[in-house]
Design a protein around this motif. Sequence first.
Motif, PDB file in Angstrom:
ATOM      1  N   LYS A 140      91.760 103.364  53.926  1.00  0.00           N
ATOM      2  CA  LYS A 140      91.269 102.333  54.452  1.00  0.00           C
ATOM      3  C   LYS A 140      91.844 101.222  55.785  1.00  0.00           C
ATOM      4  N   ALA A 141      93.214 100.815  55.495  1.00  0.00           N
ATOM      5  CA  ALA A 141      93.173 100.994  56.552  1.00  0.00           C
ATOM      6  C   ALA A 141      94.138 100.935  57.833  1.00  0.00           C
ATOM      7  N   VAL A 142      94.697 102.259  57.615  1.00  0.00           N
ATOM      8  CA  VAL A 142      94.307 102.695  58.410  1.00  0.00           C
ATOM      9  C   VAL A 142      93.072 103.172  59.345  1.00  0.00           C
ATOM     10  N   LEU A 143      92.385 103.738  59.073  1.00  0.00           N
ATOM     11  CA  LEU A 143      90.574 104.008  59.581  1.00  0.00           C
ATOM     12  C   LEU A 143      89.630 102.556  60.039  1.00  0.00           C
ATOM     13  N   GLU A 144      90.480 101.685  60.116  1.00  0.00           N
ATOM     14  CA  GLU A 144      90.626 100.363  60.522  1.00  0.00           C
ATOM     15  C   GLU A 144      90.881 100.042  61.629  1.00  0.00           C
ATOM     16  N   ASP A 145      92.118 100.589  61.132  1.00  0.00           N
ATOM     17  CA  ASP A 145      93.107  99.867  62.608  1.00  0.00           C
ATOM     18  C   ASP A 145      92.150 100.427  64.369  1.00  0.00           C
ATOM     19  N   PRO A 150      91.730 106.333  68.377  1.00  0.00           N
ATOM     20  CA  PRO A 150      91.626 107.609  69.819  1.00  0.00           C
ATOM     21  C   PRO A 150      91.659 108.821  69.484  1.00  0.00           C
ATOM     22  N   VAL A 151      92.565 108.968  67.706  1.00  0.00           N
ATOM     23  CA  VAL A 151      93.300 109.712  67.195  1.00  0.00           C
ATOM     24  C   VAL A 151      91.915 110.162  66.397  1.00  0.00           C
ATOM     25  N   GLN A 152      90.848 109.717  66.707  1.00  0.00           N
ATOM     26  CA  GLN A 152      90.244 110.817  65.384  1.00  0.00           C
ATOM     27  C   GLN A 152      89.973 111.870  64.978  1.00  0.00           C
ATOM     28  N   PRO A 153      90.119 112.256  64.003  1.00  0.00           N
ATOM     29  CA  PRO A 153      90.652 113.764  63.517  1.00  0.00           C
ATOM     30  C   PRO A 153      88.826 114.975  63.336  1.00  0.00           C
ATOM     31  N   ASP A 154      88.473 115.028  63.798  1.00  0.00           N
ATOM     32  CA  ASP A 154      87.660 116.825  63.478  1.00  0.00           C
ATOM     33  C   ASP A 154      88.020 117.588  62.321  1.00  0.00           C
ATOM     34  N   GLU A 298      87.036 115.395  48.246  1.00  0.00           N
ATOM     35  CA  GLU A 298      85.985 116.111  48.313  1.00  0.00           C
ATOM     36  C   GLU A 298      86.462 117.206  49.347  1.00  0.00           C
ATOM     37  N   ASN A 299      86.480 118.454  49.079  1.00  0.00           N
ATOM     38  CA  ASN A 299      87.036 119.428  49.911  1.00  0.00           C
ATOM     39  C   ASN A 299      85.707 120.063  50.272  1.00  0.00           C
ATOM     40  N   ASP A 300      85.861 120.130  52.050  1.00  0.00           N
ATOM     41  CA  ASP A 300      84.512 120.876  53.308  1.00  0.00           C
ATOM     42  C   ASP A 300      84.815 121.860  53.268  1.00  0.00           C
ATOM     43  N   ALA A 301      83.483 122.876  52.762  1.00  0.00           N
ATOM     44  CA  ALA A 301      83.920 124.690  52.453  1.00  0.00           C
ATOM     45  C   ALA A 301      84.574 124.205  53.535  1.00  0.00           C
ATOM     46  N   HIS A 336      85.445 111.514  54.715  1.00  0.00           N
ATOM     47  CA  HIS A 336      84.027 110.822  55.595  1.00  0.00           C
ATOM     48  C   HIS A 336      83.388 110.776  56.477  1.00  0.00           C
ATOM     49  N   ASN A 337      84.394 111.271  57.726  1.00  0.00           N
ATOM     50  CA  ASN A 337      84.984 111.580  59.405  1.00  0.00           C
ATOM     51  C   ASN A 337      85.402 112.682  59.923  1.00  0.00           C
ATOM     52  N   ALA A 338      85.246 113.642  59.062  1.00  0.00           N
ATOM     53  CA  ALA A 338      85.953 114.989  59.566  1.00  0.00           C
ATOM     54  C   ALA A 338      86.077 115.668  57.940  1.00  0.00           C
ATOM     55  N   ARG A 339      86.141 117.129  58.770  1.00  0.00           N
ATOM     56  CA  ARG A 339      86.005 118.447  57.325  1.00  0.00           C
ATOM     57  C   ARG A 339      87.448 118.267  57.473  1.00  0.00           C
TER      58      ARG A 339
END
Length: 382
Positions: A140-145, A150-154, A298-301, A336-339
């Motif tokens: 949570k702390a990483v994602l809110e920093d 700039p490095v939000q993953p796909d 949860e693992n994305d398909a 929540h924001n990446a596969r």
Amino acid sequence: MTLTNSDIIDLIALRHDLHRHPEVSGNEAQTAQRIVQEFAPLSPDTLITDLGGHGVAAVFDGSKDGPTVLFRCELDALPIYETGTPAHRSLIDGVGHLCGHDGHMAILMGLARLLSRQRPARGRVVLLFQPAEETGAGAKAVLEDAKFDPVQPDFAFALHNTPGLPLGHVALTSGPVTCASRGLEVQFTGRSAHASQPETGISPMAALAQVMPEMTALSHGTTQDPDFALVTVTHAQMGEPAFGIAPGDARLFVTLRTLTDDRMADLCEQGLTLLKTACEPHGLGFTHAFHDVFLHSENDAEATAIATAALDALNIPHDATGLPWRPSEDFGRFGHNARAAMLFLGAGHGHAALHNPDYDFPDDLIPTGTGIFHRIARDLLG
């Protein structure tokens, strides 16, 4: 491209050094600095420090546009006294790398070595050394920093070593793979009294005695059941250790565990209803707080299919043994924001369990884990 024998010797030495100098969640400053030093000769294109606390992220850019692929490991150790006797035993009394995060860091540094020699053809790889995994606060702390924006993953991938699975075997499946959990702290507030006149006070004894078995009775099923729930009383304290005082307060710690976040919301509501019902007839007040909040992973398909293809290409055996995993893992938020997908890498039959005081990460898993991650990166980015 694979790790050389020299690489493996260096990475094992790194793992042992990290093991000797463990730091608990939120205090990983020296561990993070050690990782930064390891990156110096590898020249990542970007190095982000102090991320969500003491987190470190290294970025290796490709020459063409493409997706951002994140691989995550953990910096923190546990507040447990190590009883094992390896030569690299913890030098910090009461703190130990007894979950294998030292090994996970070595795996990611192995991947960094390979990427430093050959960048991805396109896109970019982000290697995240996450702080505070054990408390559920780090992701949570990483994602809110803002430094992470700039490095939000796909795509996002992680692994966890798993004692009880054959060494090098991987457990992998799509859907929920680790449980949601949280700690419920309850403070009961009544009124103390002289032990000869307990009727002049308000004791939490009856409510505490009632609610503990009622809470644990909310447990249901196994992790194969979507309605799975497990409630564990972990601590209870009432009054003062004295014979002349009837108690006026009490404290209760309970761990709540479910397969999914939605089910967790229901379980929290059920637990609070039980507390209210137990306290009201006695005129007893209570307050509550939640701690160590872990979302389910949860693992994305699609991400799972990519990881499966990598395992097949490397001839690494895999199945869904032991999944979903009853423990929790602070990786779910990245999905929540990446596969996202998490793999569970066997540490061997008969190996000491995670969080046992004699646990030690198997060094043989370092090249295996590095190879899996490198194959995923290559398949996605060339």
